[in-house]
Every structure is written in C-alpha cells, then in structure tokens.
Design an enzyme around this catalytic site. Structure first.
Site, short mmCIF file in Angstrom:
data_model
loop_
_atom_site.label_atom_id
_atom_site.label_comp_id
_atom_site.label_asym_id
_atom_site.label_seq_id
_atom_site.Cartn_x
_atom_site.Cartn_y
_atom_site.Cartn_z
N ARG A 112 -0.23 3.77 5.89
CA ARG A 112 0.10 2.39 5.53
C ARG A 112 0.97 2.41 4.28
O ARG A 112 0.72 3.20 3.36
CB ARG A 112 -1.17 1.57 5.25
CG ARG A 112 -1.94 1.14 6.49
CD ARG A 112 -1.17 0.14 7.36
NE ARG A 112 -1.92 -0.26 8.54
CZ ARG A 112 -1.79 0.28 9.75
NH1 ARG A 112 -0.93 1.26 9.94
NH2 ARG A 112 -2.50 -0.15 10.78
N GLU A 150 6.10 -4.23 4.78
CA GLU A 150 7.16 -3.96 5.76
C GLU A 150 7.48 -5.18 6.62
O GLU A 150 8.59 -5.30 7.13
CB GLU A 150 6.78 -2.77 6.65
CG GLU A 150 5.52 -2.99 7.46
CD GLU A 150 5.01 -1.70 8.09
OE1 GLU A 150 5.24 -0.62 7.54
OE2 GLU A 150 4.36 -1.80 9.14
N HIS A 200 7.31 -11.02 -3.79
CA HIS A 200 7.66 -9.98 -2.82
C HIS A 200 9.09 -9.48 -2.99
O HIS A 200 9.48 -8.49 -2.39
CB HIS A 200 7.50 -10.49 -1.39
CG HIS A 200 6.08 -10.76 -1.03
ND1 HIS A 200 5.07 -9.88 -1.36
CD2 HIS A 200 5.50 -11.77 -0.35
CE1 HIS A 200 3.92 -10.37 -0.92
NE2 HIS A 200 4.16 -11.51 -0.31
#
Ligand code: NAI
Length: 336
Positions: free
Chosen positions: A233, A262, A280
């Site tokens: 991950r 992602e 983000h």
C-alpha cells in the site's frame, strides 16, 4: 432470489449465470458502479456483488430495502459501511485470499525490471536505438533481499528469491520461527534489515501503525545504493522521504505498484472541484515528482490483475453467494 452484479465485465456474465443460474431465479449485470443513482436498478435485489469502486454507504443501502447480503469481489471492504450493514442486518462477504503468487510474481517483475533496466531498454529499442550505453544491470544472485511482512505474499516472494539464490532477511511483527528453516530466511529487526538489504520489498498491511513505516528518519539508514519495491500500500512509504532519497542518490531506484493517495491520480478531474481537499495537493506533487525519475518504475495498482487471480476472485464470490442464498455457513463472512 435476485442477485445484481455491479462493475461486471462481459466475460463474467456467462460464467456466473452457469454457476448460479440454477439455484437463483434472476441475475442482473451492470458494468457501472453501484451508487445512489444506479441502486434504482437493483432496488428489489436480495444480494449485490461489487468491486472496490462501488462505495456502499447509508444512502445506497437505504435504496436497497430487500438487501440481505453484499458479496464484494475483493479482499478489502473499506468501501462498505459495515456499521450501517450491521444495523440493517445485511451480511457482507469478501475474498480474503486469492493469489499470493500473483502479487509475488508482479513484485519480481518489478525487481527484474529494476535490476536489468527493462523499462529503459524497451523505451530505447522501440525508437530503433540499440545502444547498450547506460543499460548495465546487476545480478540478483548473492544480493540480500529484505522482506517486510512475511505473510502469504511475503513468503511467496521468499520462495521465488531462493530460486535466484538471493540471501533473504525478513522483518515481521509476528514471527514463525519454523519459516527460517522452511524458506531459508533469517528474521531480522527492522533497523538491521534496512541497513543490510540491497533490495527491500514491502508486504505488510497498511494501518495506523504501519503508516509511513519507511520515513525521513529511517530511509537514511538504508544501505547506500539500495532499491525499494512496494506492491502493498502506498501509505507505507512517506513519499517525500522517497523523493529526497532518490534525488540525493542515496537510493538507486524504486518500483511501486501503489502510491500514497493513488486514487487522486486516477481521478485528476477532481482537482478542478472546489471541494478538493488542499491537503492532498502536496501528495499529488510528490507522486508527480516520482514519475519524473528514470530509475523509478510505477505500475497502476496492477499486481493482483492476472487472469487466474481474477478467476479465483470470481469463483470464491460465487461460492460466497451460493452459501448465503442457500442459508449455509459462509466461510468468508466479514465480521461486522
Ligand atoms: P498477510 O496478512 O498474509 O501478511 C501480512 C504480514 O504482514 C503478516 O505476516 C503480518 O504479521 C505482517 N505485519 C503486520 N504488521 C506488520 C508490521 N507493522 N511490520 C511488519 N510486518 C507486519 O497479507 P498478504 O496477503 O501477504 O498481503 C499483504 C499486503 O499486500 C496486503 O495488506 C495488501 O495491502 C497488499 N496487496 C496488494 C495487492 C496489489 O494488487 N498491489 C493485492 C493484494 C494485496
């Protein structure tokens, strides 16, 4: 019994119909995700089957008043509101394990791509350039592979690495000492693994305690010139620390099937939304920087995606639906 498959691919339809059709009167297939709007198509379904892109929350569940079970065709179930399912007495089944070899093989595809510069060679030859300059690789034989997380996938990676005559060290919070002999590996504390591995590969789950397991502090302690591979991950690696280690030349390369946040890369259009969380943006920028290094190979969360693994996922989902619909014990019910 009415069963509705969402995110269904063409080939799955006949396969599912053949196996579930006899016992169940109606099976519907939709290629799109299950959401508030498409729930209308399945409003009287007893069971729905989805993949990870269908976010099943309270609003969606409210539109499925007859629903008895959700069969997700994935291991993870974080796209399903389990609390709401418990309230509404909706069962949830998943596919806990479908192919440790599949992800392990992809891991080795990435390791070999790094060690033999396959990506650079390919790019060059399609342009008609057959020069060897800058394409010298390195042998895996005799190198030390550090495996973080010696579970189903990690163990299979160790088996493959043995075939390459690599030395293997592993770090896992749950040790099974018998594996040292069985797999020909040695357990090691994390610090020692980071210091001594030529290639490090991550195979532990992502959770609060493993977030940024590789970070600015400990990435410096990795062997100079080492490589890192991540098919687990994205959040296991603090992206900023990886970008810095690569930029400074401390690490020689990285191969990543997963990236932090992602999903933001897949849906870049979200950037245009005024609701896009600014926090983000830094992640997006860091991921973008990773893409600019020619010693970084990125695949799009594709490690699970082999024909055989996808078939196994579908077979186990069919088994889950059969058990649930005939009121038999289902071995893959998620505890909610
Ligand atoms: P597993 O549960 O069999 O093994 C995980 C291992 O990690 C266990 O041995 C566990 O003790 C160990 N572990 C847990 N916390 C740890 C920590 N803090 N430090 C070191 N070790 C720790 O899981 P499996 O099937 O091997 O999968 C591993 C991961 O691979 C999954 O959690 C998932 O995130 C990822 N995955 C990625 C896929 C892809 O397409 N890229 C597909 C499938 C899984």
């Amino acid at each position: 019994m009415k069963i509705a498959f969402f995110e269904a691919e063409e080939w799955e339809k006949e396969y599912v119909r053949k196996r579930l059709g006899k016992r169940n009167s109606r099976i519907l297939f939709f290629s799109g995700v299950l959401d508030e709007k498409s729930a209308e198509l399945a409003k009287d379904a007893d069971i729905v089957s989805v993949f990870i892109y269908s976010k099943i929350d309270k609003k969606v569940l409210n539109r499925l008043p007859k629903l008895k079970a959700i069969a997700t065709r994935s291991t993870g179930f974080d796209h399903i509101d389990l609390k709401e399912c418990r309230k509404k007495k909706v069962l949830v089944s998943n596919v806990p394990s479908y192919g440790e070899n599949t992800v392990a093989e992809h891991t080795f595809a990435l390791i070999l791509a790094l060690s033999r510069k396959i990506h650079k060679s390919y790019e060059r030859t399609i342009r008609g350039n057959f020069s060897l300059e800058g394409l010298r690789g390195f042998d895996l034989k005799g190198k030390t592979l550090g495996i973080i997380g010696l579970g189903n996938i990690g163990k299979h990676v160790a088996r493959i690495a043995k075939g390459f005559e690599m030395n293997i060290i592993a770090y896992d919070i749950n040790k099974d000492k018998s594996l040292e002999k069985k797999l020909g590996i040695k357990y090691s504390p994390l610090q020692n693994l980071l210091k001594n591995s030529d290639i490090i590969t991550l195979h532990c789950p992502y959770n609060k305690s493993t977030r940024h397991l590789i970070n600015s502090k400990n990435i410096k302690t990795m062997k100079k010139g080492a490589y890192i591979v991540n098919t687990a991950r994205g959040g296991l690696i603090e992206t900023k620390s990886l970008v810095n280690a690569l930029a400074k030349g401390h690490l020689k390369g990285a191969a990543l099937d997963v990236l932090e946040e992602e999903s933001l890369i897949k849906e870049e259009i979200q950037l245009l939304s005024k609701n896009f969380p600014k926090k983000h943006l830094q992640n997006l920028l860091e991921n973008h920087l990773l893409l600019t290094f020619d010693n970084v190979i990125i695949t799009p969360h594709n490690a699970f995606n082999s024909e055989e693994a996808i078939q196994r996922i579908l077979d186990i989902t069919i088994e889950n639906i059969s058990c649930i619909s005939s009121n038999k014990k289902c071995r893959n019910l998620v505890r909610i």
